[in-house]
Design a protein around this motif. Structure first.
Motif, PDB file in Angstrom:
ATOM      1  N   ARG A   1       0.874  -1.213   0.098  1.00 14.83           N
ATOM      2  CA  ARG A   1       0.217  -0.088  -0.004  1.00 14.83           C
ATOM      3  C   ARG A   1       0.971   1.334  -0.056  1.00 14.83           C
ATOM      4  O   ARG A   1       0.608   2.061  -0.826  1.00 14.83           O
ATOM      5  CB  ARG A   1      -1.122  -0.254   1.149  1.00 14.83           C
ATOM      6  CG  ARG A   1      -1.835   1.161   1.201  1.00 14.83           C
ATOM      7  CD  ARG A   1      -2.808   0.982   2.311  1.00 14.83           C
ATOM      8  NE  ARG A   1      -2.336   0.914   3.673  1.00 14.83           N
ATOM      9  CZ  ARG A   1      -2.309  -0.033   4.795  1.00 14.83           C
ATOM     10  NH1 ARG A   1      -2.799  -1.277   4.345  1.00 14.83           N
ATOM     11  NH2 ARG A   1      -1.847   0.178   5.842  1.00 14.83           N
ATOM     12  N   ASP A   2       1.736   1.365   0.824  1.00 11.01           N
ATOM     13  CA  ASP A   2       2.732   2.601   1.035  1.00 11.01           C
ATOM     14  C   ASP A   2       4.201   2.350   1.036  1.00 11.01           C
ATOM     15  O   ASP A   2       4.748   3.262   1.182  1.00 11.01           O
ATOM     16  CB  ASP A   2       2.458   3.010   2.607  1.00 11.01           C
ATOM     17  CG  ASP A   2       0.870   3.385   2.867  1.00 11.01           C
ATOM     18  OD1 ASP A   2       0.160   3.960   1.760  1.00 11.01           O
ATOM     19  OD2 ASP A   2       0.477   2.806   3.944  1.00 11.01           O
ATOM     20  N   GLY A   3       4.499   1.247   0.537  1.00  6.42           N
ATOM     21  CA  GLY A   3       6.062   0.825   0.507  1.00  6.42           C
ATOM     22  C   GLY A   3       6.751   0.489   1.917  1.00  6.42           C
ATOM     23  O   GLY A   3       6.275   0.955   3.034  1.00  6.42           O
ATOM     24  N   PRO A   4       8.143   0.072   1.765  1.00 10.06           N
ATOM     25  CA  PRO A   4       8.841  -0.139   2.969  1.00 10.06           C
ATOM     26  C   PRO A   4       9.007   0.704   4.041  1.00 10.06           C
ATOM     27  O   PRO A   4       9.179   0.662   5.059  1.00 10.06           O
ATOM     28  CB  PRO A   4      10.070  -1.026   2.373  1.00 10.06           C
ATOM     29  CG  PRO A   4       9.629  -1.345   1.033  1.00 10.06           C
ATOM     30  CD  PRO A   4       8.757  -0.358   0.665  1.00 10.06           C
ATOM     31  N   GLY A   5       9.209   1.930   3.499  1.00 14.70           N
ATOM     32  CA  GLY A   5       9.582   2.955   4.385  1.00 14.70           C
ATOM     33  C   GLY A   5       8.274   3.480   5.317  1.00 14.70           C
ATOM     34  O   GLY A   5       8.628   4.039   6.544  1.00 14.70           O
ATOM     35  N   ALA A   6       7.135   2.994   4.826  1.00 14.80           N
ATOM     36  CA  ALA A   6       6.068   3.153   5.975  1.00 14.80           C
ATOM     37  C   ALA A   6       5.822   2.108   6.876  1.00 14.80           C
ATOM     38  O   ALA A   6       5.127   2.061   7.712  1.00 14.80           O
ATOM     39  CB  ALA A   6       4.583   3.286   5.111  1.00 14.80           C
ATOM     40  N   VAL A   7       6.625   1.006   6.831  1.00 20.35           N
ATOM     41  CA  VAL A   7       6.790   0.003   7.930  1.00 20.35           C
ATOM     42  C   VAL A   7       7.565   0.421   9.042  1.00 20.35           C
ATOM     43  O   VAL A   7       8.409   0.860   9.125  1.00 20.35           O
ATOM     44  CB  VAL A   7       7.243  -1.285   7.377  1.00 20.35           C
ATOM     45  CG1 VAL A   7       7.184  -2.408   8.400  1.00 20.35           C
ATOM     46  CG2 VAL A   7       6.474  -1.706   6.260  1.00 20.35           C
ATOM     47  N   SER A   8       6.576   0.547  10.246  1.00 19.89           N
ATOM     48  CA  SER A   8       7.469   0.879  11.594  1.00 19.89           C
ATOM     49  C   SER A   8       6.677  -0.132  12.643  1.00 19.89           C
ATOM     50  O   SER A   8       5.709  -0.778  12.309  1.00 19.89           O
ATOM     51  CB  SER A   8       6.838   2.387  11.955  1.00 19.89           C
ATOM     52  OG  SER A   8       5.668   2.479  12.293  1.00 19.89           O
ATOM     53  N   LEU A   9       7.351   0.079  13.710  1.00 18.01           N
ATOM     54  CA  LEU A   9       6.717  -0.943  14.833  1.00 18.01           C
ATOM     55  C   LEU A   9       5.275  -0.450  15.004  1.00 18.01           C
ATOM     56  O   LEU A   9       4.479  -1.324  15.204  1.00 18.01           O
ATOM     57  CB  LEU A   9       7.484  -0.677  15.920  1.00 18.01           C
ATOM     58  CG  LEU A   9       8.968  -1.160  15.907  1.00 18.01           C
ATOM     59  CD1 LEU A   9       9.789  -1.025  17.423  1.00 18.01           C
ATOM     60  CD2 LEU A   9       9.172  -2.346  15.548  1.00 18.01           C
ATOM     61  N   ARG A  10       5.171   0.881  15.079  1.00 17.18           N
ATOM     62  CA  ARG A  10       3.821   1.383  15.457  1.00 17.18           C
ATOM     63  C   ARG A  10       2.587   0.914  14.274  1.00 17.18           C
ATOM     64  O   ARG A  10       1.901   0.551  14.604  1.00 17.18           O
ATOM     65  CB  ARG A  10       3.624   2.822  15.599  1.00 17.18           C
ATOM     66  CG  ARG A  10       2.461   3.492  15.933  1.00 17.18           C
ATOM     67  CD  ARG A  10       2.612   5.030  15.896  1.00 17.18           C
ATOM     68  NE  ARG A  10       3.530   5.308  17.280  1.00 17.18           N
ATOM     69  CZ  ARG A  10       3.143   5.649  18.420  1.00 17.18           C
ATOM     70  NH1 ARG A  10       2.045   5.222  18.624  1.00 17.18           N
ATOM     71  NH2 ARG A  10       4.119   5.909  19.057  1.00 17.18           N
ATOM     72  N   SER A  11       3.224   1.162  12.849  1.00 14.26           N
ATOM     73  CA  SER A  11       2.162   0.848  11.936  1.00 14.26           C
ATOM     74  C   SER A  11       1.721  -0.667  11.655  1.00 14.26           C
ATOM     75  O   SER A  11       0.760  -0.823  11.431  1.00 14.26           O
ATOM     76  CB  SER A  11       2.872   1.461  10.659  1.00 14.26           C
ATOM     77  OG  SER A  11       3.963   0.671  10.101  1.00 14.26           O
ATOM     78  N   ALA A  12       2.924  -1.508  11.970  1.00 14.41           N
ATOM     79  CA  ALA A  12       2.635  -3.064  12.027  1.00 14.41           C
ATOM     80  C   ALA A  12       1.836  -3.462  13.113  1.00 14.41           C
ATOM     81  O   ALA A  12       0.765  -4.350  12.678  1.00 14.41           O
ATOM     82  CB  ALA A  12       4.003  -3.626  12.187  1.00 14.41           C
ATOM     83  N   VAL A  13       2.003  -2.910  14.294  1.00 13.82           N
ATOM     84  CA  VAL A  13       1.046  -3.427  15.556  1.00 13.82           C
ATOM     85  C   VAL A  13      -0.395  -2.637  15.016  1.00 13.82           C
ATOM     86  O   VAL A  13      -1.371  -3.433  15.383  1.00 13.82           O
ATOM     87  CB  VAL A  13       1.497  -2.453  16.604  1.00 13.82           C
ATOM     88  CG1 VAL A  13       0.392  -2.496  17.678  1.00 13.82           C
ATOM     89  CG2 VAL A  13       2.728  -3.207  16.910  1.00 13.82           C
ATOM     90  N   LYS A  14      -0.618  -1.546  14.531  1.00 12.35           N
ATOM     91  CA  LYS A  14      -1.881  -0.930  14.259  1.00 12.35           C
ATOM     92  C   LYS A  14      -2.690  -1.904  13.110  1.00 12.35           C
ATOM     93  O   LYS A  14      -3.886  -2.118  13.239  1.00 12.35           O
ATOM     94  CB  LYS A  14      -1.575   0.423  13.842  1.00 12.35           C
ATOM     95  CG  LYS A  14      -3.040   1.160  13.459  1.00 12.35           C
ATOM     96  CD  LYS A  14      -2.695   2.756  13.190  1.00 12.35           C
ATOM     97  CE  LYS A  14      -4.178   3.317  12.722  1.00 12.35           C
ATOM     98  NZ  LYS A  14      -3.995   4.749  12.282  1.00 12.35           N
ATOM     99  N   GLU A  15      -1.715  -2.118  12.015  1.00 10.73           N
ATOM    100  CA  GLU A  15      -2.414  -2.948  10.909  1.00 10.73           C
ATOM    101  C   GLU A  15      -2.886  -4.115  11.337  1.00 10.73           C
ATOM    102  O   GLU A  15      -3.842  -4.867  10.890  1.00 10.73           O
ATOM    103  CB  GLU A  15      -1.350  -2.880   9.709  1.00 10.73           C
ATOM    104  CG  GLU A  15      -1.648  -3.781   8.533  1.00 10.73           C
ATOM    105  CD  GLU A  15      -2.705  -2.963   7.653  1.00 10.73           C
ATOM    106  OE1 GLU A  15      -3.288  -3.527   7.000  1.00 10.73           O
ATOM    107  OE2 GLU A  15      -2.501  -1.688   7.858  1.00 10.73           O
ATOM    108  N   ALA A  16      -1.814  -4.882  12.265  1.00  6.75           N
ATOM    109  CA  ALA A  16      -2.402  -6.364  12.663  1.00  6.75           C
ATOM    110  C   ALA A  16      -3.126  -6.228  13.846  1.00  6.75           C
ATOM    111  O   ALA A  16      -3.837  -7.426  14.315  1.00  6.75           O
ATOM    112  CB  ALA A  16      -0.853  -6.947  12.917  1.00  6.75           C
ATOM    113  N   LYS A  17      -3.487  -5.065  14.641  1.00  6.75           N
ATOM    114  CA  LYS A  17      -4.400  -4.980  15.582  1.00  6.75           C
ATOM    115  C   LYS A  17      -3.738  -5.947  16.913  1.00  6.75           C
ATOM    116  O   LYS A  17      -4.421  -6.856  17.330  1.00  6.75           O
ATOM    117  CB  LYS A  17      -5.849  -5.544  15.345  1.00  6.75           C
ATOM    118  CG  LYS A  17      -6.317  -4.656  14.248  1.00  6.75           C
ATOM    119  CD  LYS A  17      -7.820  -4.952  13.885  1.00  6.75           C
ATOM    120  CE  LYS A  17      -8.740  -4.191  12.993  1.00  6.75           C
ATOM    121  NZ  LYS A  17      -7.974  -3.965  11.886  1.00  6.75           N
ATOM    122  N   ALA A  18      -2.250  -5.972  16.954  1.00 10.18           N
ATOM    123  CA  ALA A  18      -1.679  -6.475  17.856  1.00 10.18           C
ATOM    124  C   ALA A  18      -1.284  -5.682  19.101  1.00 10.18           C
ATOM    125  O   ALA A  18      -1.525  -4.514  19.077  1.00 10.18           O
ATOM    126  CB  ALA A  18      -0.456  -7.226  17.237  1.00 10.18           C
TER     127      ALA A  18
END
Length: 222
Positions: free
Chosen positions: A38-55
Motif C-alpha cells: 500500500r505505502d512502501g517499505p518506508g511506511a513499515v514501523s513498529l507502530r504501523s505494523a502493530v496497528k495494521e495487525a491489531k496486535a
C-alpha cells in the motif's frame, strides 16, 4: 534495595514458537506486507505494523526485535513463497526445454500469474528489491533469491543450449522484472501475450544459439 534488572527483549524465530505464537508472528508479517504493498517499505514501523495487525505494542519487538528485522523477515517470506512456486511450476517446464516457444509460453504464464494477476505479490517483490538498494544488509537475501532461480532453471537452460545458464537465468529474471514493473505502472490488457511472452521467447532463442534462431517462426499473439 537493589534495582530489578530489566528483562531483555529477545526475538523469537519461527522454529521456537508455539502454533499460536507462529500464527501471531505470521499475522504481523502479513500486516507488514500489506503496508509495503500500500505505502512502501518506508511506511513499515513498529507502530504501523502493530496497528495494521491489531496486535499489542510489544508484539513486533517480541517476534522480530526491530523494524529492520521485520522487513528482512518479509523479504525472506516473499522470496520463499516465490521460489517455492517457481520450483513446483518448473518441473512442468523441463519437458519443453527443446521448444523455446513452448517454454516461453509456460514461463510467461507463470510470471504473469505470480506478479501481475497477484498484483500485491508483484508490487511487494519490486518494493523489496528497492529496499535492498537503500539498505545493503538486505542484499544477501536478494542474491540468494537469484541463486535459487539459477539452480531451478539450470538443467533446462543447459538442455536448451545455454553456455552460461547462471548468467542467462539472471538476464531472464531481470528482464521479466523490468517488464512486470512497467506493466504494474502502465496496465496493458494484452501484456502477457503481446509483450512478455515474445520477449522471453526471443531471449530463450538467443540462449539456444544460431540453430534455434534459424528454426524460429513468427507467431501471432494469442
Amino acid at each position: 534495595m537493589a534495582k530489578t534488572a530489566k528483562k531483555k527483549t529477545v526475538k523469537k524465530s519461527g522454529d521456537e514458537l508455539t502454533a499460536r505464537g507462529a500464527q501471531r508472528r505470521q499475522e504481523l508479517l502479513d500486516a507488514a506486507l500489506r503496508i509495503i504493498v500500500r505505502d512502501g517499505p518506508g511506511a513499515v514501523s513498529l507502530r504501523s505494523a502493530v496497528k495494521e495487525a491489531k496486535a499489542s505494542h510489544g508484539a513486533v519487538l517480541y517476534y522480530f526485535g526491530t523494524r529492520e528485522e521485520l522487513i528482512h523477515a518479509a523479504l525472506k517470506h516473499i522470496s520463499e513463497r516465490n521460489i517455492e512456486a517457481l520450483a513446483v511450476a518448473w518441473k512442468g517446464f523441463e519437458a519443453a526445454a527443446a521448444n523455446p516457444a513452448r517454454l516461453a509460453e509456460m514461463i510467461s504464464r507463470h510470471s504473469a500469474r505470480q506478479m501481475i494477476d497477484d498484483r500485491g505479490m508483484g508490487i511487494t517483490i519490486i518494493e523489496l528489491h528497492l529496499a535492498a538498494a537503500r539498505h545493503p544488509e538486505l542484499a544477501p537475501a536478494i542474491r540468494e533469491w537469484g541463486r535459487a532461480y539459477a539452480r531451478i532453471s539450470h538443467d533446462t537452460f543447459v538442455r536448451l543450449g545455454s553456455s552460461n545458464p547462471e548468467a542467462d537465468s539472471a538476464l531472464m529474471t531481470n528482464m521479466i522484472s523490468g517488464l512486470v514493473m512497467r506493466q504494474l505502472a502502465l496496465h496493458r490488457p494484452d501484456f502477457e501475450a503481446a509483450i512478455l511472452r515474445p520477449a522471453i521467447e526471443r531471449l530463450l532463442r538467443s540462449f539456444a544459439g544460431p540453430k534455434a534462431a534459424k528454426t524460429a517462426t513468427s507467431r501471432k499473439p494469442a
